[in-house]
Design a protein around this motif. Structure first.
Motif, PDB file in Angstrom:
ATOM      1  N   ALA A  66       5.273   5.739  -8.477  1.00 59.49           N
ATOM      2  CA  ALA A  66       5.751   7.021  -9.220  1.00 59.49           C
ATOM      3  C   ALA A  66       5.034   7.887  -9.493  1.00 59.49           C
ATOM      4  N   HIS A  67       4.200   8.509  -8.705  1.00 57.92           N
ATOM      5  CA  HIS A  67       3.171   9.630  -9.030  1.00 57.92           C
ATOM      6  C   HIS A  67       4.096  10.792  -9.498  1.00 57.92           C
ATOM      7  N   LEU A  68       5.206  11.216  -8.716  1.00 57.11           N
ATOM      8  CA  LEU A  68       6.096  12.110  -9.149  1.00 57.11           C
ATOM      9  C   LEU A  68       5.461  13.698  -9.434  1.00 57.11           C
ATOM     10  N   ASN A  69       4.312  13.722  -8.931  1.00 57.53           N
ATOM     11  CA  ASN A  69       3.708  14.941  -9.235  1.00 57.53           C
ATOM     12  C   ASN A  69       2.458  15.150  -8.461  1.00 57.53           C
ATOM     13  N   PRO A  70       2.099  16.051  -7.496  1.00 60.76           N
ATOM     14  CA  PRO A  70       0.994  16.182  -6.646  1.00 60.76           C
ATOM     15  C   PRO A  70      -0.398  16.078  -7.429  1.00 60.76           C
ATOM     16  N   ALA A  71      -0.439  16.573  -8.594  1.00 61.56           N
ATOM     17  CA  ALA A  71      -1.617  16.252  -9.218  1.00 61.56           C
ATOM     18  C   ALA A  71      -2.100  14.926  -9.681  1.00 61.56           C
ATOM     19  N   VAL A  72      -1.209  13.987  -9.931  1.00 59.76           N
ATOM     20  CA  VAL A  72      -1.125  12.596 -10.140  1.00 59.76           C
ATOM     21  C   VAL A  72      -1.627  12.059  -8.687  1.00 59.76           C
ATOM     22  N   SER A  73      -0.983  12.488  -7.537  1.00 61.64           N
ATOM     23  CA  SER A  73      -1.414  11.974  -6.334  1.00 61.64           C
ATOM     24  C   SER A  73      -3.031  12.432  -5.876  1.00 61.64           C
ATOM     25  N   LEU A  74      -3.244  13.618  -6.342  1.00 65.34           N
ATOM     26  CA  LEU A  74      -4.646  14.018  -5.941  1.00 65.34           C
ATOM     27  C   LEU A  74      -5.569  13.319  -6.984  1.00 65.34           C
ATOM     28  N   GLY A  75      -5.316  12.731  -8.309  1.00 64.39           N
ATOM     29  CA  GLY A  75      -6.077  12.217  -9.120  1.00 64.39           C
ATOM     30  C   GLY A  75      -6.319  10.549  -8.378  1.00 64.39           C
ATOM     31  N   MET A  76      -5.138  10.252  -7.675  1.00 60.60           N
ATOM     32  CA  MET A  76      -5.389   8.865  -6.977  1.00 60.60           C
ATOM     33  C   MET A  76      -6.373   9.017  -5.827  1.00 60.60           C
ATOM     34  N   VAL A  77      -6.270   9.968  -5.017  1.00 59.46           N
ATOM     35  CA  VAL A  77      -7.377  10.420  -4.069  1.00 59.46           C
ATOM     36  C   VAL A  77      -8.616  10.477  -4.487  1.00 59.46           C
ATOM     37  N   THR A  78      -8.719  11.254  -5.855  1.00 58.22           N
ATOM     38  CA  THR A  78     -10.292  11.382  -6.135  1.00 58.22           C
ATOM     39  C   THR A  78     -10.748   9.881  -6.674  1.00 58.22           C
ATOM     40  N   ALA A  79     -10.048   9.300  -7.106  1.00 54.55           N
ATOM     41  CA  ALA A  79     -10.336   7.891  -7.912  1.00 54.55           C
ATOM     42  C   ALA A  79     -10.342   6.864  -6.512  1.00 54.55           C
ATOM     43  N   GLY A  80     -10.238   7.179  -5.249  1.00 53.25           N
ATOM     44  CA  GLY A  80     -10.524   6.300  -4.296  1.00 53.25           C
ATOM     45  C   GLY A  80      -9.236   5.309  -4.073  1.00 53.25           C
ATOM     46  N   ARG A  81      -8.018   5.568  -4.601  1.00 57.72           N
ATOM     47  CA  ARG A  81      -6.898   4.856  -4.457  1.00 57.72           C
ATOM     48  C   ARG A  81      -5.795   5.249  -3.592  1.00 57.72           C
TER      49      ARG A  81
END
Length: 140
Positions: A66-81
């Motif tokens: 439930a990221h619901l926002n590309p910014a949250v998904s980008l944060g997941m990429v940045t965190a390596g998840r």
């Protein structure tokens, strides 16, 4: 094959979750109090966003996160998840969900006799809440 089906479920969950967030959150602002001082006011609009995101997270979180926002998904990429490929799929799904919800909201709002052709706006200067100057808006 199983990973493709699993990713399809995740993307559908992201479309649905973002649809819920935009429809109820923005719908509260557009239909029930866009100026923030009448109708449900700023507190009601805030609660509509908060409750809709919590409902989507509880209902869809186990499927897609439930990221619901590309910014949250980008944060997941940045965190390596999350991989960049998965991010692209999530972002497209989230944008699609938001566009569909905005269209539904437009159909609903434009069907009102009191509709003035707008779906709400944010800004600065005369006519906006607080009537802040450009300098104040940029500093903020």
């Amino acid at each position: 094959m199983g990973e493709t089906v699993n990713m399809s479920k995740k993307l559908i969950a992201e479309v649905l979750g973002t649809f819920i967030l935009v429809l109820f959150g923005c719908g509260a602002a557009v239909i029930a109090g866009a100026d923030g001082t009448t109708g449900i006011g700023l507190t009601g609009i805030s609660l509509a966003f908060g409750i809709s995101i919590v409902a989507a997270a509880y209902g869809l979180g186990a499927i897609s996160g439930a990221h619901l926002n590309p910014a949250v998904s980008l944060g997941m990429v940045t965190a390596g998840r999350m991989s960049v490929g998965d991010f692209i799929g999530y972002a497209v799904a989230q944008i699609l969900g938001a566009i569909i919800a905005a269209f539904v909201l437009y159909v609903i709002a434009s069907g009102s006799a009191g509709w003035n052709g707008g779906l709400g706006a944010n800004g600065y200067g005369p006519g906006y809440l607080g009537e802040y100057t450009l300098a104040a808006a940029l500093v903020f």
